[in-house]
Design a protein around this motif. Structure first.
Motif, PDB file in Angstrom:
ATOM      1  N   GLY A  68       0.799  -1.213   0.000  1.00 15.69           N
ATOM      2  CA  GLY A  68       0.000   0.000   0.000  1.00 15.69           C
ATOM      3  C   GLY A  68       0.835   1.266   0.000  1.00 15.69           C
ATOM      4  N   GLU A  69       0.343   2.286   0.711  1.00 16.29           N
ATOM      5  CA  GLU A  69       0.983   3.599   0.714  1.00 16.29           C
ATOM      6  C   GLU A  69       2.377   3.556   1.349  1.00 16.29           C
ATOM      7  OE1 GLU A  69      -1.612   6.286   2.659  1.00 16.29           O
ATOM      8  OE2 GLU A  69      -3.174   6.198   1.104  1.00 16.29           O
ATOM      9  N   LEU A  70       2.621   2.552   2.191  1.00 14.93           N
ATOM     10  CA  LEU A  70       3.922   2.444   2.837  1.00 14.93           C
ATOM     11  C   LEU A  70       5.050   2.262   1.814  1.00 14.93           C
ATOM     12  CD1 LEU A  70       5.270   2.313   5.634  1.00 14.93           C
ATOM     13  CD2 LEU A  70       4.987  -0.170   5.557  1.00 14.93           C
ATOM     14  N   GLN A  71       4.709   1.703   0.655  1.00 12.34           N
ATOM     15  CA  GLN A  71       5.717   1.456  -0.378  1.00 12.34           C
ATOM     16  C   GLN A  71       6.365   2.747  -0.862  1.00 12.34           C
ATOM     17  OE1 GLN A  71       5.970  -1.910  -1.621  1.00 12.34           O
ATOM     18  NE2 GLN A  71       7.865  -1.326  -2.635  1.00 12.34           N
ATOM     19  N   LEU A  72       5.589   3.836  -0.917  1.00 17.32           N
ATOM     20  CA  LEU A  72       6.087   5.101  -1.458  1.00 17.32           C
ATOM     21  C   LEU A  72       6.290   6.172  -0.393  1.00 17.32           C
ATOM     22  CD1 LEU A  72       3.823   5.314  -4.647  1.00 17.32           C
ATOM     23  CD2 LEU A  72       6.155   4.408  -4.466  1.00 17.32           C
ATOM     24  N   ALA A  73       5.982   5.874   0.873  1.00 17.25           N
ATOM     25  CA  ALA A  73       6.112   6.872   1.938  1.00 17.25           C
ATOM     26  C   ALA A  73       7.584   7.163   2.207  1.00 17.25           C
ATOM     27  CB  ALA A  73       5.436   6.364   3.210  1.00 17.25           C
ATOM     28  N   GLY A  74       7.875   8.421   2.530  1.00 23.31           N
ATOM     29  CA  GLY A  74       9.244   8.818   2.804  1.00 23.31           C
ATOM     30  C   GLY A  74       9.302   9.918   3.842  1.00 23.31           C
ATOM     31  N   VAL A  75      10.483  10.087   4.426  1.00 22.21           N
ATOM     32  CA  VAL A  75      10.703  11.150   5.400  1.00 22.21           C
ATOM     33  C   VAL A  75      11.883  11.993   4.938  1.00 22.21           C
ATOM     34  CG1 VAL A  75       9.735   9.899   7.362  1.00 22.21           C
ATOM     35  CG2 VAL A  75      12.120   9.568   6.785  1.00 22.21           C
ATOM     36  N   PRO A  76      11.782  13.325   5.042  1.00 17.22           N
ATOM     37  CA  PRO A  76      12.889  14.188   4.612  1.00 17.22           C
ATOM     38  C   PRO A  76      14.017  14.204   5.640  1.00 17.22           C
ATOM     39  CG  PRO A  76      11.068  15.505   5.429  1.00 17.22           C
ATOM     40  CD  PRO A  76      10.600  14.089   5.462  1.00 17.22           C
ATOM     41  N   VAL A  77      15.244  13.995   5.178  1.00 20.18           N
ATOM     42  CA  VAL A  77      16.420  14.035   6.050  1.00 20.18           C
ATOM     43  C   VAL A  77      17.530  14.810   5.320  1.00 20.18           C
ATOM     44  CG1 VAL A  77      18.176  12.695   7.271  1.00 20.18           C
ATOM     45  CG2 VAL A  77      15.836  11.836   7.128  1.00 20.18           C
ATOM     46  N   PHE A  78      17.833  16.036   5.797  1.00 19.92           N
ATOM     47  CA  PHE A  78      18.890  16.861   5.220  1.00 19.92           C
ATOM     48  C   PHE A  78      18.717  17.027   3.712  1.00 19.92           C
ATOM     49  CE2 PHE A  78      20.972  14.793   8.924  1.00 19.92           C
ATOM     50  CZ  PHE A  78      21.103  15.939   9.701  1.00 19.92           C
ATOM     51  N   GLY A  79      17.502  17.297   3.291  1.00 20.72           N
ATOM     52  CA  GLY A  79      17.238  17.538   1.888  1.00 20.72           C
ATOM     53  C   GLY A  79      17.026  16.282   1.068  1.00 20.72           C
ATOM     54  N   LEU A  80      17.208  15.108   1.667  1.00 23.58           N
ATOM     55  CA  LEU A  80      16.964  13.850   0.973  1.00 23.58           C
ATOM     56  C   LEU A  80      15.692  13.212   1.507  1.00 23.58           C
ATOM     57  CD1 LEU A  80      20.565  12.312   1.067  1.00 23.58           C
ATOM     58  CD2 LEU A  80      19.498  13.533  -0.833  1.00 23.58           C
ATOM     59  N   THR A  81      15.062  12.412   0.669  1.00 26.01           N
ATOM     60  CA  THR A  81      13.872  11.677   1.087  1.00 26.01           C
ATOM     61  C   THR A  81      14.229  10.210   1.243  1.00 26.01           C
ATOM     62  OG1 THR A  81      12.413  13.215  -0.103  1.00 26.01           O
ATOM     63  CG2 THR A  81      11.509  11.051   0.494  1.00 26.01           C
ATOM     64  N   ILE A  82      14.099   9.718   2.473  1.00 28.76           N
ATOM     65  CA  ILE A  82      14.418   8.320   2.785  1.00 28.76           C
ATOM     66  C   ILE A  82      13.114   7.546   2.934  1.00 28.76           C
ATOM     67  CG2 ILE A  82      15.544   6.756   4.409  1.00 28.76           C
ATOM     68  CD1 ILE A  82      17.446   8.980   5.121  1.00 28.76           C
ATOM     69  N   GLY A  83      13.029   6.407   2.264  1.00 27.65           N
ATOM     70  CA  GLY A  83      11.820   5.608   2.308  1.00 27.65           C
ATOM     71  C   GLY A  83      11.541   5.057   3.694  1.00 27.65           C
ATOM     72  N   VAL A  84      10.271   5.088   4.087  1.00 30.85           N
ATOM     73  CA  VAL A  84       9.875   4.570   5.393  1.00 30.85           C
ATOM     74  C   VAL A  84      10.017   3.042   5.428  1.00 30.85           C
ATOM     75  CG1 VAL A  84       7.936   4.309   6.999  1.00 30.85           C
ATOM     76  CG2 VAL A  84       8.324   6.496   5.849  1.00 30.85           C
ATOM     77  N   PHE A  85       9.604   2.391   4.355  1.00 32.49           N
ATOM     78  CA  PHE A  85       9.657   0.925   4.344  1.00 32.49           C
ATOM     79  C   PHE A  85      11.097   0.404   4.432  1.00 32.49           C
ATOM     80  CE2 PHE A  85       9.556  -3.237   2.194  1.00 32.49           C
ATOM     81  CZ  PHE A  85       8.687  -3.889   3.063  1.00 32.49           C
ATOM     82  N   PRO A  86      12.066   0.958   3.664  1.00 33.46           N
ATOM     83  CA  PRO A  86      13.452   0.514   3.859  1.00 33.46           C
ATOM     84  C   PRO A  86      13.957   0.739   5.279  1.00 33.46           C
ATOM     85  CG  PRO A  86      13.255   1.685   1.790  1.00 33.46           C
ATOM     86  CD  PRO A  86      11.961   1.869   2.511  1.00 33.46           C
ATOM     87  N   LEU A  87      13.536   1.831   5.928  1.00 33.01           N
ATOM     88  CA  LEU A  87      13.940   2.060   7.311  1.00 33.01           C
ATOM     89  C   LEU A  87      13.361   0.995   8.232  1.00 33.01           C
ATOM     90  CD1 LEU A  87      13.633   5.951   7.675  1.00 33.01           C
ATOM     91  CD2 LEU A  87      15.728   4.582   7.593  1.00 33.01           C
ATOM     92  N   LEU A  88      12.114   0.602   7.996  1.00 37.60           N
ATOM     93  CA  LEU A  88      11.505  -0.455   8.797  1.00 37.60           C
ATOM     94  C   LEU A  88      12.238  -1.787   8.598  1.00 37.60           C
ATOM     95  CD1 LEU A  88       7.684   0.279   8.289  1.00 37.60           C
ATOM     96  CD2 LEU A  88       9.055   0.681  10.345  1.00 37.60           C
ATOM     97  N   VAL A  89      12.605  -2.066   7.357  1.00 42.60           N
ATOM     98  CA  VAL A  89      13.340  -3.306   7.071  1.00 42.60           C
ATOM     99  C   VAL A  89      14.691  -3.294   7.781  1.00 42.60           C
ATOM    100  CG1 VAL A  89      14.459  -4.646   5.256  1.00 42.60           C
ATOM    101  CG2 VAL A  89      12.183  -3.702   4.878  1.00 42.60           C
ATOM    102  N   PHE A  90      15.380  -2.150   7.733  1.00 41.15           N
ATOM    103  CA  PHE A  90      16.681  -2.043   8.390  1.00 41.15           C
ATOM    104  C   PHE A  90      16.544  -2.208   9.899  1.00 41.15           C
ATOM    105  CE2 PHE A  90      20.180   0.640  10.124  1.00 41.15           C
ATOM    106  CZ  PHE A  90      21.227  -0.154   9.708  1.00 41.15           C
ATOM    107  N   GLY A  91      15.510  -1.590  10.482  1.00 39.67           N
ATOM    108  CA  GLY A  91      15.279  -1.730  11.921  1.00 39.67           C
ATOM    109  C   GLY A  91      14.961  -3.163  12.309  1.00 39.67           C
TER     110      GLY A  91
END
Length: 272
Positions: A105-128
């Protein structure tokens, strides 16, 4: 995460599981099947897929691999090679050869801004989740009775048997854990990208490279090896979108020449 199950099985039992890639892909199809029948969010499939895979790993070790274990690593390798062919053809027969993916769903494309870059929420969840699984495995091996039995069995099987430990059952538990950890990687792979019944060979190659870079038998070394390969792949795709894993394979070759024993060095016995 592809490498942790392979490293764990080798560290405890000295088994080179050639069917590792097909098991990873099979777990993704198990998750896809469960998602079609259970009305639950895709990420919650981690628990049932892990439990099913643990049972399959226990059965694999108890029914097949325990029968051929010896000081010679070739019989288990040949057995798992044949098993890989069986699993691959069974997946083609049941699911077809089409490329598939699990939609989150929407989690696939969700992202958070970090220092001008957009990091995907789902990859962060996978890493965690990967960090949590590595930490849990380290705690299991270092702080629990089961972990002590696993390490002792890897160090000296004969002495452990004299103490009343059933080594065959211990090996079943070790393979169950290895397959369960690998199954979670396969499930997340299907959510992150796509896969087919023929994706197992690529996953097996990545797992081998990760384990060798990290150091045979090292849990945290495997994590470091995975991070090295992952960053190398992303840099290669940035430089040339058609390069695939080319740069990652090149980095593996260079590191193998510079550090033949890997980042953490080889463990003579046991998975630390």
């Amino acid at each position: 995460m592809f490498g942790i199950g392979l490293a764990f099985a080798f560290g405890i039992m000295r088994i080179v599981n050639v069917a590792h890639g097909e098991i990873v892909v099979m777990s993704a199809y198990i998750g896809m099947t469960l998602l079609a029948t259970l009305p639950i969010p895709p990420l919650l499939l981690v628990l049932p897929v892990g439990l099913i895979s643990f049972a399959l790993g226990w059965a694999l070790q108890g029914v097949l691999l325990n029968r051929v274990l010896s000081s010679d690593p070739l019989p288990p390798m040949l057995l798992t090679f044949g098993l890989a062919i069986v699993i691959r053809n069974a997946l083609v027969q049941i699911y077809g050869a089409d490329v598939r993916a699990i939609q989150v769903g929407e989690l696939q494309l969700a992202g958070v801004p970090v220092f001008g870059l957009t990091i995907g929420v789902f990859p962060l969840l996978v890493f965690g989740l990967a960090l949590a699984l590595y930490a849990a495995l380290h705690w299991l091996m270092a702080r629990t009775a089961l972990g002590r039995i696993l390490r002792a069995t890897a160090d000296d099987r004969e002495v452990v048997q004299l103490c009343g430990v059933n080594c065959h059952r211990t090996y079943c538990a070790a393979m169950g854990l290895a397959v369960a950890l690998s199954s979670i990687a396969g499930l997340l792979m299907a959510m992150r990208s796509s896969m087919s019944p023929f994706s197992g060979a690529d996953r097996l190659l990545i797992a081998f490279e990760t384990v060798i870079i990290g150091g045979l038998g090292s849990i945290w070394g495997t994590l470091a090896g995975g991070l090295v390969l992952g960053v190398a792949q992303l840099v290669g795709l940035k430089l040339n979108p058609n390069s695939g894993m080319l740069l990652a394979h090149g980095v593996f070759f260079v590191l193998l020449l510079l550090m033949p024993r890997g980042i953490a060095g080889w463990r003579k016995r046991g998975a630390r």
